[in-house]
Design a protein around this motif. Structure first.
Motif, PDB file in Angstrom:
ATOM      1  N   ARG A  66       0.843  -1.207   0.000  1.00  0.00           N
ATOM      2  CA  ARG A  66       0.000   0.000   0.000  1.00  0.00           C
ATOM      3  C   ARG A  66       0.872   1.248   0.000  1.00  0.00           C
ATOM      4  O   ARG A  66       1.866   1.309   0.713  1.00  0.00           O
ATOM      5  CB  ARG A  66      -0.899   0.015   1.220  1.00  0.00           C
ATOM      6  N   GLY A  67       0.429   2.218  -0.801  1.00  0.00           N
ATOM      7  CA  GLY A  67       1.184   3.464  -0.867  1.00  0.00           C
ATOM      8  C   GLY A  67       2.531   3.292  -1.554  1.00  0.00           C
ATOM      9  O   GLY A  67       3.576   3.613  -1.008  1.00  0.00           O
ATOM     10  N   VAL A  68       2.473   2.715  -2.761  1.00  0.00           N
ATOM     11  CA  VAL A  68       3.692   2.602  -3.566  1.00  0.00           C
ATOM     12  C   VAL A  68       3.803   3.870  -4.398  1.00  0.00           C
ATOM     13  O   VAL A  68       2.798   4.347  -4.927  1.00  0.00           O
ATOM     14  CB  VAL A  68       3.601   1.381  -4.506  1.00  0.00           C
ATOM     15  N   LYS A  69       4.988   4.433  -4.521  1.00  0.00           N
ATOM     16  CA  LYS A  69       5.190   5.627  -5.366  1.00  0.00           C
ATOM     17  C   LYS A  69       4.752   5.329  -6.794  1.00  0.00           C
ATOM     18  O   LYS A  69       5.187   4.357  -7.386  1.00  0.00           O
ATOM     19  CB  LYS A  69       6.672   6.018  -5.389  1.00  0.00           C
ATOM     20  N   ASN A 101      11.799  -2.192   0.631  1.00  0.00           N
ATOM     21  CA  ASN A 101      10.899  -1.233   1.276  1.00  0.00           C
ATOM     22  C   ASN A 101      10.249  -0.253   0.302  1.00  0.00           C
ATOM     23  O   ASN A 101      10.420   0.955   0.433  1.00  0.00           O
ATOM     24  CB  ASN A 101      11.687  -0.493   2.366  1.00  0.00           C
ATOM     25  N   PRO A 102       9.459  -0.768  -0.654  1.00  0.00           N
ATOM     26  CA  PRO A 102       8.946   0.090  -1.719  1.00  0.00           C
ATOM     27  C   PRO A 102       7.604   0.753  -1.403  1.00  0.00           C
ATOM     28  O   PRO A 102       7.083   1.486  -2.232  1.00  0.00           O
ATOM     29  CB  PRO A 102       8.774  -0.904  -2.873  1.00  0.00           C
ATOM     30  N   ALA A 121       7.647  -0.665 -10.651  1.00  0.00           N
ATOM     31  CA  ALA A 121       7.269  -2.076 -10.821  1.00  0.00           C
ATOM     32  C   ALA A 121       8.489  -2.885 -11.253  1.00  0.00           C
ATOM     33  O   ALA A 121       8.736  -3.986 -10.750  1.00  0.00           O
ATOM     34  CB  ALA A 121       6.146  -2.218 -11.841  1.00  0.00           C
ATOM     35  N   ALA A 122       9.262  -2.318 -12.150  1.00  0.00           N
ATOM     36  CA  ALA A 122      10.469  -3.015 -12.613  1.00  0.00           C
ATOM     37  C   ALA A 122      11.380  -3.319 -11.434  1.00  0.00           C
ATOM     38  O   ALA A 122      11.901  -4.434 -11.300  1.00  0.00           O
ATOM     39  CB  ALA A 122      11.204  -2.151 -13.637  1.00  0.00           C
ATOM     40  N   GLU A 123      11.530  -2.353 -10.567  1.00  0.00           N
ATOM     41  CA  GLU A 123      12.412  -2.516  -9.406  1.00  0.00           C
ATOM     42  C   GLU A 123      11.925  -3.661  -8.506  1.00  0.00           C
ATOM     43  O   GLU A 123      12.697  -4.527  -8.100  1.00  0.00           O
ATOM     44  CB  GLU A 123      12.375  -1.204  -8.622  1.00  0.00           C
ATOM     45  N   ILE A 124      10.624  -3.655  -8.230  1.00  0.00           N
ATOM     46  CA  ILE A 124      10.055  -4.666  -7.333  1.00  0.00           C
ATOM     47  C   ILE A 124      10.188  -6.070  -7.917  1.00  0.00           C
ATOM     48  O   ILE A 124      10.674  -6.999  -7.278  1.00  0.00           O
ATOM     49  CB  ILE A 124       8.564  -4.363  -7.049  1.00  0.00           C
ATOM     50  N   SER A 165       8.114 -16.478   2.443  1.00  0.00           N
ATOM     51  CA  SER A 165       9.086 -15.900   3.373  1.00  0.00           C
ATOM     52  C   SER A 165      10.250 -15.241   2.631  1.00  0.00           C
ATOM     53  O   SER A 165      10.733 -14.187   3.054  1.00  0.00           O
ATOM     54  CB  SER A 165       9.577 -16.945   4.369  1.00  0.00           C
ATOM     55  N   SER A 166      10.672 -15.819   1.509  1.00  0.00           N
ATOM     56  CA  SER A 166      11.718 -15.145   0.723  1.00  0.00           C
ATOM     57  C   SER A 166      11.190 -13.852   0.130  1.00  0.00           C
ATOM     58  O   SER A 166      11.903 -12.840   0.086  1.00  0.00           O
ATOM     59  CB  SER A 166      12.247 -15.998  -0.414  1.00  0.00           C
ATOM     60  N   ALA A 167       9.940 -13.870  -0.327  1.00  0.00           N
ATOM     61  CA  ALA A 167       9.351 -12.656  -0.901  1.00  0.00           C
ATOM     62  C   ALA A 167       9.306 -11.559   0.164  1.00  0.00           C
ATOM     63  O   ALA A 167       9.588 -10.387  -0.107  1.00  0.00           O
ATOM     64  CB  ALA A 167       7.955 -12.942  -1.436  1.00  0.00           C
ATOM     65  N   LYS A 168       8.980 -11.984   1.380  1.00  0.00           N
ATOM     66  CA  LYS A 168       8.910 -11.057   2.500  1.00  0.00           C
ATOM     67  C   LYS A 168      10.273 -10.403   2.743  1.00  0.00           C
ATOM     68  O   LYS A 168      10.375  -9.186   2.876  1.00  0.00           O
ATOM     69  CB  LYS A 168       8.508 -11.866   3.747  1.00  0.00           C
ATOM     70  N   GLU A 169      11.299 -11.232   2.740  1.00  0.00           N
ATOM     71  CA  GLU A 169      12.667 -10.703   2.927  1.00  0.00           C
ATOM     72  C   GLU A 169      13.008  -9.675   1.860  1.00  0.00           C
ATOM     73  O   GLU A 169      13.529  -8.600   2.165  1.00  0.00           O
ATOM     74  CB  GLU A 169      13.693 -11.843   2.823  1.00  0.00           C
TER      75      GLU A 169
END
Ligand code: ASP
Ligand code: MG
Length: 400
Positions: free
Chosen positions: A266-269, A324-325, A275-278, A314-318
């Motif tokens: 929530r609240g992504v710039k 921290n996007p 999106a590419a970065e994530i 859990s890896s996605a979470k890490e």
């Protein structure tokens, strides 16, 4: 007719079952067909061999693992050939190497590069049944290789392609492909014919009848595949080219995948490149992202959600916590994906709306939607999984 018949681990699970397979093969031979049989190891055998190796080493060398694991299939092929000979059926057992199956050198997950069919053609000419040990080949150094777990399906399809067999029958302990999981919906029906692409959608969503790689190979080599049970005489399901299926139902079946988890940002710039970065960061950690949705932005920010397999959450979470996007990160394990699959969708409109209203009637909220030419997938709360499957099965009259 020339056929390849592949028998999986449970079908050759003990000596009586190997005898049953021999009886079945003998019957096909009596029909006048040319038969190449491909066998798996007896069920549990490959796991047992792996545990033997692990007794000595946590990290056994892969070349030696291939020497070890390929033996399971050779045992079955020899026993089946002996059983056939005893019944007066001329048979010859061949290792992957003798059958001419050349692979690359990636031990324990080798790829088939080509098949030299000379010897197999000769034996067929001599009216012998060939019994090939599945799951294995040989590399350019003459070393034994194996094709990865479940790889005998691949052996069978590749051999059927190379020998231009009319049919490749995969015998397991299930009757074929069903309109949905019969344990969830007892009214599910066995599908008579289905296209490669539909089968790939079902297989990637956990319908365990066939390995995805072998369906892909069958599609590439144009091999007509049949999956059927070795424990009864029922007809099974034909998996073939779309053009060969005359009557195409709009929807062929409903698939369920509970192995899904969601990440919500929530609240992504709301700016180019975010999106590419994530998704680049996730790809670098080999995380399989399935569905993605992004909402319409507001005040320079937007909300974004995506799903991953549960064991990759859990890896996605890490990854997300490091990157921290977003203003807020949320994770949800209790979701499931239900999908409607059918090639007939290509030429029909209104297919999706039937699903949406059927689920709405049951008070089931659809949290994400994604579509392809032959599939509509919806993310729902996991507790509604079975109800959704039954509701959709009914809404498209799949029991008729
Ligand atoms: N025996 C091998 C395995 O268990 C290959 C196969 O059964 O297809 O993975
Ligand atoms: Mg298997």
């Amino acid at each position: 007719m020339r056929v390849v018949q592949k028998f999986g681990g449970t079908s050759v699970g003990d000596l009586d079952r190997i005898q049953n397979v021999a009886n079945r093969v003998a019957k096909t031979v009596k029909n006048g067909d040319e038969v190449v049989v491909v066998v798996s190891a007896m069920s549990g055998e490959t796991n047992k061999l792996i545990s033997y190796a692990e007794h000595f080493s946590k990290n056994p060398s892969k070349r030696e693992m291939d020497m070890l694991l390929s033996s399971g299939e050779r045992v079955t092929s020899a026993l089946l050939a002996i059983a056939l000979q005893e019944m007066g059926v001329e048979a010859v057992a061949l290792s992957g190497r003798a059958a001419g199956i050349r692979t690359n050198s990636i031990h324990t997950s080798a790829r088939i590069e080509n098949i030299n069919t000379e010897l197999m053609e000769k034996e067929l000419q001599a009216r012998k049944v060939i019994v090939v040990a599945g799951f294995q080949g040989v590399d350019e150094n003459g070393d034994v290789t194996t094709l990865g777990r479940g790889g005998s399906d691949l052996s069978a399809v590749a051999i059927a392609g190379a020998l231009r067999a009319e049919l490749c029958e995969i015998y397991t302990d299930v009757d074929g492909v069903y309109t949905t999981d019969p344990r969830i919906e007892p009214k599910a029906k066995k599908i008579e014919k289905i296209s490669y692409d539909e089968m790939l959608e079902f297989a990637s969503m956990g319908a365990k009848v066939l390995q995805n790689r072998s369906v892909e190979l069958a599609k590439k080599l144009n091999v007509n595949l049949v999956t059927r049970s070795s424990f009864n005489e029922n007809e099974g399901t034909l998996i073939t080219k779309e053009e060969k299926i005359m009557e195409k139902p709009v929807v062929s079946g409903i698939a369920l995948d509970k192995n899904q988890a969601r990440v919500s940002l929530r609240g992504v710039k709301d700016k180019p490149g975010i999106a590419a970065e994530i998704f680049l960061a996730l790809a670098e950690k080999n995380i399989n992202v399935d569905m993605i949705i992004q909402n319409v932005g507001e005040d320079d920010t937007t909300n974004l959600g995506f799903t991953v397999p549960q064991n990759e959450l859990s890896s996605a979470k890490e990854v997300m916590e490091e990157l921290n996007p977003a203003d807020k990160l949320e994770y949800d394990n209790d979701i499931a994906k239900v999908s409607i699959v059918g090639v007939g969708m290509k030429s029909h409109s209104g297919v999706a709306s039937i699903a949406f209203s059927a689920l709405a009637k049951e008070g089931i909220n659809i949290e994400m939607i994604s579509t392809s030419e032959i599939k509509i997938s919806m993310v729902i709360e996991e507790k509604y999984s079975e109800l959704s499957v039954r509701t959709l099965h009914d809404a498209y009259n799949l029991d008729k």
